[in-house]
Design a protein around this motif. Structure first.
Motif, PDB file in Angstrom:
ATOM      1  N   GLN A 162       0.843  -1.191   0.000  1.00 26.20           N
ATOM      2  CA  GLN A 162       0.000   0.000   0.000  1.00 26.20           C
ATOM      3  C   GLN A 162       0.879   1.241   0.000  1.00 26.20           C
ATOM      4  O   GLN A 162       1.415   1.645   1.014  1.00 26.20           O
ATOM      5  N   THR A 163       1.042   1.851  -1.198  1.00 24.34           N
ATOM      6  CA  THR A 163       1.923   3.021  -1.350  1.00 24.34           C
ATOM      7  C   THR A 163       1.453   3.971  -2.441  1.00 24.34           C
ATOM      8  O   THR A 163       1.954   3.873  -3.541  1.00 24.34           O
ATOM      9  N   PRO A 164       0.589   4.866  -2.316  1.00 20.84           N
ATOM     10  CA  PRO A 164      -0.317   5.167  -1.214  1.00 20.84           C
ATOM     11  C   PRO A 164      -1.634   4.381  -1.315  1.00 20.84           C
ATOM     12  O   PRO A 164      -2.434   4.407  -0.394  1.00 20.84           O
ATOM     13  N   VAL A 165      -1.865   3.713  -2.438  1.00 17.72           N
ATOM     14  CA  VAL A 165      -3.013   2.815  -2.564  1.00 17.72           C
ATOM     15  C   VAL A 165      -2.471   1.418  -2.827  1.00 17.72           C
ATOM     16  O   VAL A 165      -1.284   1.243  -3.093  1.00 17.72           O
ATOM     17  N   TRP A 166      -3.325   0.403  -2.754  1.00 14.08           N
ATOM     18  CA  TRP A 166      -2.864  -0.966  -2.966  1.00 14.08           C
ATOM     19  C   TRP A 166      -2.369  -1.136  -4.397  1.00 14.08           C
ATOM     20  O   TRP A 166      -3.092  -0.881  -5.347  1.00 14.08           O
ATOM     21  N   LEU A 167      -1.119  -1.563  -4.526  1.00 10.50           N
ATOM     22  CA  LEU A 167      -0.493  -1.845  -5.814  1.00 10.50           C
ATOM     23  C   LEU A 167       0.181  -3.210  -5.734  1.00 10.50           C
ATOM     24  O   LEU A 167       0.602  -3.639  -4.654  1.00 10.50           O
ATOM     25  N   PRO A 168       0.313  -3.900  -6.863  1.00 14.54           N
ATOM     26  CA  PRO A 168       0.945  -5.223  -6.837  1.00 14.54           C
ATOM     27  C   PRO A 168       2.425  -5.144  -6.461  1.00 14.54           C
ATOM     28  O   PRO A 168       3.137  -4.262  -6.914  1.00 14.54           O
ATOM     29  N   LYS A 169       2.844  -6.088  -5.646  1.00 11.46           N
ATOM     30  CA  LYS A 169       4.264  -6.266  -5.358  1.00 11.46           C
ATOM     31  C   LYS A 169       4.797  -7.457  -6.146  1.00 11.46           C
ATOM     32  O   LYS A 169       5.907  -7.419  -6.650  1.00 11.46           O
ATOM     33  N   LYS A 170       3.994  -8.518  -6.248  1.00 14.25           N
ATOM     34  CA  LYS A 170       4.351  -9.680  -7.058  1.00 14.25           C
ATOM     35  C   LYS A 170       3.180  -9.988  -7.975  1.00 14.25           C
ATOM     36  O   LYS A 170       2.040 -10.071  -7.534  1.00 14.25           O
ATOM     37  N   LEU A 171       3.478 -10.153  -9.250  1.00 12.57           N
ATOM     38  CA  LEU A 171       2.431 -10.482 -10.203  1.00 12.57           C
ATOM     39  C   LEU A 171       2.989 -11.417 -11.264  1.00 12.57           C
ATOM     40  O   LEU A 171       4.198 -11.521 -11.457  1.00 12.57           O
ATOM     41  N   GLU A 172       2.061 -12.074 -11.919  1.00  9.42           N
ATOM     42  CA  GLU A 172       2.428 -12.996 -12.995  1.00  9.42           C
ATOM     43  C   GLU A 172       1.392 -12.869 -14.093  1.00  9.42           C
ATOM     44  O   GLU A 172       0.201 -12.730 -13.822  1.00  9.42           O
ATOM     45  N   THR A 173       1.853 -12.885 -15.322  1.00  8.69           N
ATOM     46  CA  THR A 173       0.935 -12.934 -16.454  1.00  8.69           C
ATOM     47  C   THR A 173       1.416 -14.026 -17.401  1.00  8.69           C
ATOM     48  O   THR A 173       2.622 -14.221 -17.586  1.00  8.69           O
ATOM     49  N   SER A 174       0.460 -14.757 -17.958  1.00 12.36           N
ATOM     50  CA  SER A 174       0.842 -15.882 -18.817  1.00 12.36           C
ATOM     51  C   SER A 174      -0.197 -16.096 -19.913  1.00 12.36           C
ATOM     52  O   SER A 174      -1.359 -15.705 -19.791  1.00 12.36           O
ATOM     53  N   ARG A 175       0.290 -16.721 -20.971  1.00  9.39           N
ATOM     54  CA  ARG A 175      -0.559 -17.125 -22.101  1.00  9.39           C
ATOM     55  C   ARG A 175       0.139 -18.296 -22.777  1.00  9.39           C
ATOM     56  O   ARG A 175       1.317 -18.196 -23.128  1.00  9.39           O
ATOM     57  N   ALA A 176      -0.578 -19.385 -22.934  1.00  9.14           N
ATOM     58  CA  ALA A 176      -0.015 -20.587 -23.565  1.00  9.14           C
ATOM     59  C   ALA A 176       1.323 -20.913 -22.913  1.00  9.14           C
ATOM     60  O   ALA A 176       1.377 -21.147 -21.722  1.00  9.14           O
ATOM     61  N   ASP A 177       2.413 -20.872 -23.673  1.00  9.83           N
ATOM     62  CA  ASP A 177       3.708 -21.230 -23.102  1.00  9.83           C
ATOM     63  C   ASP A 177       4.615 -20.023 -22.874  1.00  9.83           C
ATOM     64  O   ASP A 177       5.837 -20.131 -22.848  1.00  9.83           O
ATOM     65  N   SER A 178       4.018 -18.847 -22.705  1.00  9.73           N
ATOM     66  CA  SER A 178       4.765 -17.637 -22.365  1.00  9.73           C
ATOM     67  C   SER A 178       4.374 -17.189 -20.967  1.00  9.73           C
ATOM     68  O   SER A 178       3.192 -17.196 -20.614  1.00  9.73           O
TER      69      SER A 178
END
Length: 193
Positions: A162-178
């Protein structure tokens, strides 16, 4: 060997229990959306892991977003060097560490040439901050196993700050084999210029 280690790290992280997402009620969500809408310029420092069909790599990343213009500095380990990418949704340029233009072209194709992995270009700006104003509900803010599917990519948020609102610290995005994994070390305010 490096891609096997990266694959092992990704598999182990998938086995870990997902942390509880932020507890946000409707008024806090409205305040978060309002803040993100009124602050279209942002930046962060972090670490990126990417893979495609068993090949991939890691890099330190500094991302600066100004409107729809992104400036991304990637610093790879083992003396591979660093590159700066300037892009908008349609065109991109890649520069070496001394500022010399190396390549330019259509964003999606150029990023795939540089990183050897497909990128969710159409949803990058929303996905990085978990800001999806077109979605009436935001399940990723109340259910750690939920996420957003956008333009054929699955976005999952694993840790928040939370800096100053909730933001991602760890995220993942994927599609097929990427797959792309990002750990944000620090969200930064971008001053008006």
């Amino acid at each position: 060997m490096k891609s096997k280690v990266l694959l092992l790290v990704l598999m182990l992280s998938a086995c870990a229990s997902l942390p509880k997402p932020p507890d946000i009620d409707a008024s806090q969500r409205h305040a978060r959306d309002s803040y993100l809408q009124n602050h279209p310029d942002w930046s962060f420092k972090g670490r990126l892991a990417y893979s495609h069909q068993g090949q991939g790599g890691t890099a330190q990343v500094y991302w600066r977003q100004t409107g729809n213009q992104s400036e991304i500095t990637l610093s790879a380990p083992l003396g591979i060097g660093s590159v700066k990418i300037r892009m908008n949704p349609s065109t991109a340029q890649v520069f070496d560490a001394s500022g010399r233009l190396l390549q330019s072209g259509e964003t999606q194709q150029l990023l795939q040439q540089v990183l050897h992995v497909a990128m969710p270009v159409a949803s990058l700006m929303n996905g990085m901050r978990a800001y999806w104003p077109e979605h009436a509900t935001v399940p990723y803010l109340s259910d750690a196993s939920a996420g957003i599917d956008a333009d054929g990519w699955q976005w999952r948020y694993q840790e928040w700050v939370q800096t100053p609102v909730w933001l991602p610290k760890k995220l993942e995005t994927s599609r097929a084999d990427s797959k792309l994994k990002l750990i944000v070390d620090q969200w930064l305010e971008v001053a008006d210029e």
